[in-house]
Scaffold this active site. Structure first.
Site, PDB file in Angstrom:
ATOM      1  N   GLY A 241       0.762  -1.248   0.000  1.00 25.81           N
ATOM      2  CA  GLY A 241       0.000   0.000   0.000  1.00 25.81           C
ATOM      3  C   GLY A 241       0.789   1.291   0.000  1.00 25.81           C
ATOM      4  CD  GLU A 275       0.457  -9.133   1.488  1.00 28.01           C
ATOM      5  OE1 GLU A 275      -0.450  -8.348   1.168  1.00 28.01           O
ATOM      6  OE2 GLU A 275       0.239 -10.231   2.010  1.00 28.01           O
ATOM      7  N   GLY A 277       3.578  -3.384  -3.969  1.00 28.04           N
ATOM      8  CA  GLY A 277       3.407  -3.527  -5.412  1.00 28.04           C
ATOM      9  C   GLY A 277       3.812  -2.216  -6.077  1.00 28.04           C
ATOM     10  NE  ARG A 314      -3.363   3.620 -11.074  1.00 25.20           N
ATOM     11  CZ  ARG A 314      -3.168   4.851 -10.660  1.00 25.20           C
ATOM     12  NH1 ARG A 314      -2.615   5.739 -11.444  1.00 25.20           N
ATOM     13  NH2 ARG A 314      -3.498   5.214  -9.446  1.00 25.20           N
ATOM     14  CB  CYS A 345     -16.532   3.803 -29.338  1.00 27.41           C
ATOM     15  SG  CYS A 345     -15.725   3.627 -30.924  1.00 27.41           S
ATOM     16  CD  GLU A 346     -17.235   3.031 -23.297  1.00 25.93           C
ATOM     17  OE1 GLU A 346     -17.932   3.824 -22.628  1.00 25.93           O
ATOM     18  OE2 GLU A 346     -17.555   1.850 -23.535  1.00 25.93           O
ATOM     19  CE1 TYR A 374      -2.497  -3.134  -8.495  1.00 24.01           C
ATOM     20  CE2 TYR A 374      -1.140  -1.242  -7.887  1.00 24.01           C
ATOM     21  CZ  TYR A 374      -1.686  -2.471  -7.578  1.00 24.01           C
ATOM     22  OH  TYR A 374      -1.412  -3.055  -6.366  1.00 24.01           O
TER      23      TYR A 374
END
Ligand SMILES: *Cc1c(COP(=O)(O)O)cnc(C)c1O
Length: 422
Positions: A241, A275, A277, A314, A345-346, A374
């Site tokens: 985190g 942990e 990341g 993200r 197309c968004e 990510y």
């Protein structure tokens, strides 16, 4: 620059000693590019923080699961924090020993449990009583014992984005503190479970030390109660985190964060697991994309690029900010606000909105920074777009560590029923 191993040389952006323009000429755009030096440095900073204390640094595979990334960290001594059978397969394939692997996640299946037991992982971070029962049954069938920790939810506010905050009472993760003691007592009596530790993970992109220490203090009180019942723990897993700088955030360094944790650990004898990341790989990577078209109306300027929300989700998902820099320095002093948008197309398909950028022409390359965590792992084939290649740089060399998918790959697993159905 907010990224240590990316800098301009004679007006061109380099990753270590390789020009991003040169890589683009070789592999095309878009692509992800990672600096192996940054991965190594961040991992070693964690290690330094622990000094001589017993520890295990389990890299969170979900943040970047490329085999070359895992192999690089594994060779330095990293373990892995996995959340699926697929991630276990990757970690083992990359040469990370099973006894350095911990298994997190709220929805482990029976099949995944059996695979992990068979592989001999260090422990399962169990998130519910039902999961505990199923795991015990799987272990019984296999005539073995499952090594476990319970993930507890310390109800601490990590002061981060609500989607990535996991340690509050309203979140789906872990057992509440008051249920945990009963869970430990039950597991202790179960001959197919072997209690190894305790675990918590309060969220992601946390840029202060205080919430981590707060959670650890709560955990310590619980550990004392558990051990009063005669149960011995070998591992204290504090989760991941730690945040990174995307913009102007000033998170503690891994070394300072770990020093604060080891200080709080005092004379506890357990092995401390973390942990991490994002804090290892986030600022190791960029996404390089090309401007396909520019267009302008009386209120907006758009740079339409060849990478979209399916390649880097993200910004759309969390409204996350990623710095954007031209790969080749432009002389023009003229800076104007532009939206950097993808081909999907968004309307939500953007990499940046109202961003001051120099005047650029179609064909120009842009680097989207801080995209190593990510990024690729959350990418998809939406709009039938092949996933982009991943490149790893080491000093003056680069390696394609995942090839660009082809249109053929897109349909490789599909079939049309004989004779057609319509
Ligand atoms: C996502 C996750 C991590 C890694 O989080 P980062 O913010 O990338 O360090 C670690 N542990 C668990 C259980 C996770 O879900």
């Amino acid at each position: 620059m907010i990224m240590d191993h990316f800098s301009y040389k004679n007006g061109t952006l380099f990753c270590e000693k390789v020009s991003l323009k040169e890589i683009a000429q070789d592999v095309g755009t878009p692509f992800y590019c990672y600096s192996s030096a940054h991965l190594k440095e961040q991992f070693l900073a964690y290690k330094r923080g622990f000094g001589s204390r017993k520890h295990l640094i389990c890299f969170a595979v979900k943040s970047n699961s490329n085999l070359a990334v895992l192999a690089c960290l594994g060779a330095l001594g990293a373990g892995a924090d996995i959340v699926s059978g697929g991630e276990l397969y990757r970690a083992l394939k990359a040469g990370i020993p099973a006894n350095r692997i911990v298994y997190s996640g709220v929805g482990k299946t029976e099949e995944e449990m059996a695979y992990a037991l068979e592989s001999g992982i260090a422990m399962f971070n169990v998130e519910s009583m039902e999961e505990m029962k199923l795991l015990s049954n799987v272990a019984k069938k296999m005539n073995t014992q499952a090594p476990i920790a319970f993930r507890v939810n310390p109800d601490v506010d990590p002061k981060t984005h609500p989607y990535i905050s996991t340690g509050l009472k309203e979140n789906k993760f872990g057992l509440f503190m008051d249920q945990a003691l009963d869970a430990y007592n039950m597991a202790y009596k179960d001959p197919h479970l072997l209690i190894r530790g305790i675990d918590c993970h309060i969220g992601s992109q946390i840029v202060e030390i205080e919430p981590f220490i707060h959670a650890f203090k709560r955990l310590k009180r619980l550990i004392a109660k558990i051990e009063e019942n005669g149960i011995r723990l070998s591992f204290i897993d504090l989760g991941g985190g730690l945040g990174i700088s995307y913009r102007e955030e000033t998170p503690p360094t891994p070394e300072n964060y770990i020093s604060a944790i080891t200080k709080e650990a005092g004379d506890l004898s357990q092995t401390i697991i973390v942990e991490p990341g994002r804090s290892i790989c986030g600022n190791a990577g960029v996404l390089v994309t090309k401007i396909l078209y520019t267009k302008e109306n009386d209120t907006k300027k758009f740079y339409i690029v060849d990478a979209g929300m399916n390649d880097l989700g993200r910004p759309s998902l969390y409204d996350a900010y990623h710095e954007i820099r031209p790969v080749e320095h432009v002389d023009s002093q003229k800076v104007q606000e532009a939206d950097v948008v993808g081909p999907i197309c968004e309307t939500g398909d953007f990499l940046a909105r109202s961003r001051p950028l120099p005047e650029l022409e179609s064909g120009a390359l842009l680097a989207v920074l801080s995209a190593g965590a990510y990024g690729f792992t959350m990418s998809s084939n939406y709009n039938s777009r092949p996933r982009v290649p991943e490149v790893m740089v080491s000093e003056d060399k680069f390696y394609v560590v995942r090839k660009r998918e082809s249109w053929k790959d897109l349909v490789a697993l599909e079939s049309i029923p004989q004779g057609g159905l319509c």
